[in-house]
Scaffold this active site. Structure first.
Site, PDB file in Angstrom:
ATOM      1  N   LYS A 214      51.948 -32.116  -7.756  1.00 21.31           N
ATOM      2  CA  LYS A 214      52.012 -30.811  -7.081  1.00 21.31           C
ATOM      3  C   LYS A 214      50.697 -30.052  -7.282  1.00 21.31           C
ATOM      4  O   LYS A 214      50.099 -29.563  -6.341  1.00 21.31           O
ATOM      5  CB  LYS A 214      53.197 -30.011  -7.640  1.00 21.31           C
ATOM      6  CG  LYS A 214      53.343 -28.647  -7.030  1.00 21.31           C
ATOM      7  CD  LYS A 214      54.608 -27.957  -7.505  1.00 21.31           C
ATOM      8  CE  LYS A 214      54.591 -26.501  -7.035  1.00 21.31           C
ATOM      9  NZ  LYS A 214      55.786 -25.760  -7.423  1.00 21.31           N
ATOM     10  N   GLU A 220      47.868 -36.304 -17.363  1.00 21.82           N
ATOM     11  CA  GLU A 220      48.329 -37.700 -17.379  1.00 21.82           C
ATOM     12  C   GLU A 220      48.137 -38.350 -16.011  1.00 21.82           C
ATOM     13  O   GLU A 220      47.600 -39.457 -15.885  1.00 21.82           O
ATOM     14  CB  GLU A 220      49.822 -37.770 -17.742  1.00 21.82           C
ATOM     15  CG  GLU A 220      50.176 -37.282 -19.120  1.00 21.82           C
ATOM     16  CD  GLU A 220      50.587 -35.814 -19.131  1.00 21.82           C
ATOM     17  OE1 GLU A 220      50.007 -35.020 -18.366  1.00 21.82           O
ATOM     18  OE2 GLU A 220      51.485 -35.472 -19.924  1.00 21.82           O
ATOM     19  N   GLY A 274      58.569 -28.504  -8.984  1.00 25.18           N
ATOM     20  CA  GLY A 274      58.337 -29.930  -9.233  1.00 25.18           C
ATOM     21  C   GLY A 274      59.624 -30.713  -9.378  1.00 25.18           C
ATOM     22  O   GLY A 274      59.822 -31.764  -8.747  1.00 25.18           O
ATOM     23  N   ARG A 275      60.556 -30.212 -10.190  1.00 28.28           N
ATOM     24  CA  ARG A 275      61.790 -30.965 -10.440  1.00 28.28           C
ATOM     25  C   ARG A 275      62.756 -30.896  -9.269  1.00 28.28           C
ATOM     26  O   ARG A 275      63.791 -31.553  -9.272  1.00 28.28           O
ATOM     27  CB  ARG A 275      62.441 -30.463 -11.729  1.00 28.28           C
ATOM     28  CG  ARG A 275      62.680 -28.976 -11.767  1.00 28.28           C
ATOM     29  CD  ARG A 275      62.975 -28.508 -13.185  1.00 28.28           C
ATOM     30  NE  ARG A 275      63.082 -27.060 -13.313  1.00 28.28           N
ATOM     31  CZ  ARG A 275      62.061 -26.239 -13.492  1.00 28.28           C
ATOM     32  NH1 ARG A 275      60.832 -26.713 -13.554  1.00 28.28           N
ATOM     33  NH2 ARG A 275      62.249 -24.938 -13.613  1.00 28.28           N
ATOM     34  N   GLU A 361      64.639 -28.442 -18.017  1.00 28.28           N
ATOM     35  CA  GLU A 361      63.442 -27.655 -17.707  1.00 28.28           C
ATOM     36  C   GLU A 361      63.842 -26.357 -16.991  1.00 28.28           C
ATOM     37  O   GLU A 361      63.156 -25.343 -17.096  1.00 28.28           O
ATOM     38  CB  GLU A 361      62.465 -28.479 -16.841  1.00 28.28           C
ATOM     39  CG  GLU A 361      61.041 -27.953 -16.869  1.00 28.28           C
ATOM     40  CD  GLU A 361      60.012 -28.954 -16.369  1.00 28.28           C
ATOM     41  OE1 GLU A 361      59.472 -29.745 -17.175  1.00 28.28           O
ATOM     42  OE2 GLU A 361      59.734 -28.965 -15.153  1.00 28.28           O
ATOM     43  N   HIS A 392      79.522 -48.951 -25.229  1.00 31.73           N
ATOM     44  CA  HIS A 392      79.151 -49.810 -26.356  1.00 31.73           C
ATOM     45  C   HIS A 392      77.976 -49.227 -27.121  1.00 31.73           C
ATOM     46  O   HIS A 392      77.288 -49.935 -27.851  1.00 31.73           O
ATOM     47  CB  HIS A 392      78.827 -51.217 -25.835  1.00 31.73           C
ATOM     48  CG  HIS A 392      80.010 -51.833 -25.150  1.00 31.73           C
ATOM     49  ND1 HIS A 392      80.957 -52.560 -25.825  1.00 31.73           N
ATOM     50  CD2 HIS A 392      80.420 -51.768 -23.862  1.00 31.73           C
ATOM     51  CE1 HIS A 392      81.902 -52.950 -24.967  1.00 31.73           C
ATOM     52  NE2 HIS A 392      81.592 -52.474 -23.771  1.00 31.73           N
ATOM     53  N   LYS A 517      50.614 -28.543 -23.992  1.00 30.53           N
ATOM     54  CA  LYS A 517      49.485 -29.011 -23.171  1.00 30.53           C
ATOM     55  C   LYS A 517      48.180 -28.406 -23.678  1.00 30.53           C
ATOM     56  O   LYS A 517      47.168 -29.092 -23.769  1.00 30.53           O
ATOM     57  CB  LYS A 517      49.670 -28.560 -21.708  1.00 30.53           C
ATOM     58  CG  LYS A 517      50.655 -29.354 -20.890  1.00 30.53           C
ATOM     59  CD  LYS A 517      50.538 -28.932 -19.419  1.00 30.53           C
ATOM     60  CE  LYS A 517      51.803 -29.220 -18.648  1.00 30.53           C
ATOM     61  NZ  LYS A 517      51.819 -28.653 -17.300  1.00 30.53           N
TER      62      LYS A 517
END
Ligand SMILES: O=P(O)(O)OC[C@H]1O[C@](O)(CO)[C@@H](O)[C@@H]1O
Length: 554
Positions: A214, A220, A274-275, A361, A392, A517
């Site tokens: 975005k 990263e 973003g999400r 978030e 399990h 960050k």
């Protein structure tokens, strides 16, 4: 400065629910589930989706009180303001319009008085055209070969939603057929190991890299983008980048600066968080390259169906509203801080990780939308795994340890049915036997009395007792095609917004990711100075200095 609205926790409706908790603590799901008319009222069937919330620690009175809380929180007004394009993300001064990303071509959704739907469709048409050309081989790589593999580079919201939808579609018969001969991979982590894993077996000549960010500044993603640019240009020459790299971003200036032709950039807008961006080019571009635009259009239609449901249905019949209110009940009143997302469907294996970001978030906040410290906790600790794998793994804790409200998600018709001769049931029925059994096991538990009657030895009785009274909701989808996947996504997106609207927080900003960050920037500078000029580690506390020194010594 505008005056703050009072916190929801000071309203009579909140206190009424607080007082109601004791009454509920005196009930047990074992008893609540004997009341058929209660259970009938808590069963909803909407457009083929069934929601059963009868296994919540709630009576019909609780639900009425939650509706009153919704009224006190002006829930409908807040939903209207979101749909009306108001800047409800006040700390970033943005509207919140992911609903516009899947609106029909003729819909009108305004942001700042301007209908954004034509812009949305301009980009969707561009994606359709581009993905068609790549898929039919009229857009080729620098050496003239068709591009059959795609690596989408992005992180967080520019990764998790698309990965969830991709994983869910992989085994859908229609999507599978249209993806034949193609691969879609996701590079998210800045760990070079993720790069190595993603490019293994790929040929740059036949690979298209989609950089998804975005902001186009995420450290990263930008390092991974430069790494793959190097991978392409060292194999095919720098001019190959134009044919092998495209971008999705709101920041087209930085896209161009990076060296990607702006004609090969796919825009979205700052009113898409973003999400909440999987229905923008963030998801639609890589997914259309893999599955073809017509399949992904069905996914958008499914999400749009729920957008309309959420905006039009009364609260009693509104799936995201009911789910959101029940989550608030579990977190803020019953004091259960976590939520397990348990799809009985392997294709939904990446659903919980996606919802983890959307939920945590969005709602992991400590102050109200007006900046007042909250005297109550918000958000849930979301986690989950598909059934029956989870059974399990962590179900022991869910059955006999802590109380974790669970979302059971099942599908009526399997994407890949298997029927074996001589087996008692089909493979999907075997899976679904667990989907139906687990919520009752949690709700009813097993008493010492029952165990005695089964002649269980006395010393084992405490170990084999299940307290029960553990809440869950069950969501049953008719199938898991692109349309249903879109519906499921939108149900959770809106449910999470409902929770935030009730708590009175801003679910659409994420300032909490910033501090880490900026500290990483300081460390990065130190690593550079120590590696290149042998500068000693300085400016950090004892612990970080010791660790950094040890790391640099190696
Ligand atoms: O798409 P971008 O700008 O690279 O950001 C990636 C992600 O980073 C965050 O800002 C923080 O994790 C998310 O909200 C976002 O989805």
């Amino acid at each position: 400065m505008a005056s703050s609205s009072p916190l929801i926790s000071v309203t009579p409706e909140w206190n009424d629910l607080k007082a109601h908790v004791d009454e509920i603590k005196n009930t047990h799901l074992r008893n609540l589930l004997t009341d058929d008319s209660r259970c009938q009222s808590m069963l909803l069937d909407s457009d083929g989706i069934v929601l059963d919330y009868s296994r919540q620690q709630a009576t019909l009175e609780t639900i009425q009180k939650l509706f009153q809380l919704a009224q006190a929180a002006s829930l409908k007004d807040k939903i209207n303001r979101m749909y009306g394009g108001e800047r409800i993300n006040s700390t970033e001064n943005r509207s919140v319009l992911h609903i516009a990303l899947r609106a029909s071509r003729d819909a009108v959704i305004n942001s700042d008085g301007e209908n954004v739907v034509p812009e949305v469709w301009k980009v969707l048409d561009k994606i359709k055209d581009f993905s068609d050309r790549v898929r039919n081989g009229s857009w080729v790589g620098a050496t003239g070969k068709p591009l059959k593999d795609v690596v989408a580079v992005g992180i967080g919201g520019s990764f998790l939603g698309p990965l969830f939808v991709h994983t869910a579609l992989q085994t859908d018969p229609e999507a599978k057929e249209s993806a034949s001969g193609r691969q879609l991979r996701f590079l998210a982590n800045v760990d070079p190991v993720d790069v190595a894993r993603n490019i293994t077996g790929l040929n740059p000549e036949t690979t298209l890299v989609v950089i998804v960010s975005k902001t186009f500044t995420t450290a990263e993603t930008m390092l991974n983008a430069r790494t793959l640019r190097e991978w392409i240009s060292s194999a095919l020459g720098p001019s190959a980048v134009a044919k092998h790299m495209v971008a999705v971003s709101t920041n087209l200036t930085l896209v161009e600066k990076f060296g990607i032709d702006p004609n090969n950039a796919f825009a979205f807008w700052d009113w898409v968080g973003g999400r909440y961006s999987v229905c923008s080019a963030v998801g639609v571009l890589p997914l259309s390259l893999q599955y073809g635009f017509p399949v992904i259009e069905k996914f958008l239609k499914g999400a749009s169906n729920i957008d309309q449901h959420f905006n039009s249905q009364p609260f009693e019949r509104n799936i995201p509203v009911l789910l959101g209110l029940l989550s608030v009940w579990n977190v803020s009143f019953l004091g259960y801080p976590a939520r397990a997302i348990l799809p009985y469907c392997q294709a939904l294996e990446k659903f919980a990780p996606h919802i983890q970001q959307v939920s945590m978030e969005s709602n992991g906040k400590g102050v109200s939308i007006d900046g007042l410290p909250l005297p109550f906790e918000t958000g849930e600790i979301d986690f989950g795994e598909p059934g029956t794998n989870g059974q399990h793994s962590f179900y022991q804790l869910i059955h006999q340890g802590r109380v974790i409200p669970c979302d059971f998600i099942g599908v009526v018709k399997s994407q890949q049915p298997v029927f074996l001769k001589d087996e008692v049931v089909s493979n999907h029925d075997e899976l679904m036997s667990n989907f139906f059994a687990q919520p009752d096991a949690l709700a009813y538990g097993k008493t010492a009395d029952q165990l005695q009657k089964e002649n269980v030895s006395p010393h084992l009785i405490p170990h084999k007792t299940f307290s029960g009274n553990r809440p869950s909701v069950s969501l049953l989808l008719p199938s898991l095609n692109a349309y249903n996947i879109g519906q499921l996504l939108a149900i959770y997106e809106h449910r999470i917004a409902v929770e935030g609207f009730i708590w009175g927080i801003n679910s659409f900003d994420q300032w909490g990711v910033e501090l880490g960050k900026s500290l990483a920037t300081q460390v990065r500078k130190q690593l550079h100075a120590s590696r290149t000029k042998e500068e000693p580690v300085q400016g950090f506390n004892f612990s970080t200095t010791a660790l950094l020194t040890r790391y640099l010594q190696a």
